[in-house]
Design a protein around this motif. Structure first.
Motif: not given
Length: 156
Positions: A47-49, A55-59, A126-128
């Motif tokens: 949720x925080x991400x 971004x709408x699709x967090x997955x 950070x990884x993203x």
């Protein structure tokens, strides 16, 4: 010789996003069998991400973060005639995912002073973006494999 190989069981996809990788991630975050707590932490982090990335699709963000941390090469110690060589080998996809998940979890846990879902969200973000401690760990692993490329003929 061993009798037979233990069969790998695939984890059930998580209920919210129906992703097997996310389910594995939740299981790795879990401590002392408290899966509900682990789910709360991971979903809170997502949720925080979602808020931070817009971004709408967090997955997709989660999958990209795992992909950026996933190592392609690693070194394994091999003893030959009293000397130990660091032999670079390709990492199988299952192990690569496990390493990526473990590194993200461990680096999120080492940060101090904030709730786990916030720390996890920061590490995933950070990884993203292709930065952070977990990505640095992957780069160090690749550098080690590159440095020992001369011993790749010792692969077994």
């Amino acid at each position: 010789m061993r009798r037979r190989k233990a069969e790998q069981r695939e984890p059930i996809a998580d209920p919210k996003f129906s992703s097997r990788l996310l389910s594995k991630f939740i299981n790795t975050i879990m401590e002392n069998g408290k899966k509900t707590v682990a789910e709360g932490i991971v979903y809170g982090a997502l949720d925080i991400l979602e808020q931070k990335t817009q971004e709408t699709n967090v997955i997709k963000v989660f999958n990209k973060a795992i992909e950026n941390v996933r190592p392609k090469l690693e070194v394994k110690a091999r003893r030959i005639g009293g000397a130990t060589y660091q032999v670079p080998i390709e990492v199988p996809s299952g192990r690569a995912n496990s390493l990526a998940i473990r590194w993200l979890r461990d680096f999120a846990r080492t940060k101090k002073g904030r709730p786990m879902d916030v720390k996890l969200a920061d590490e995933l973000l950070a990884a993203y973006k292709g930065e952070g401690a977990a990505v640095k760990k992957r780069d160090d692993t690749h550098k080690m494999a590159e440095a020992n490329k001369a011993f790749s003929h010792l692969r077994w």
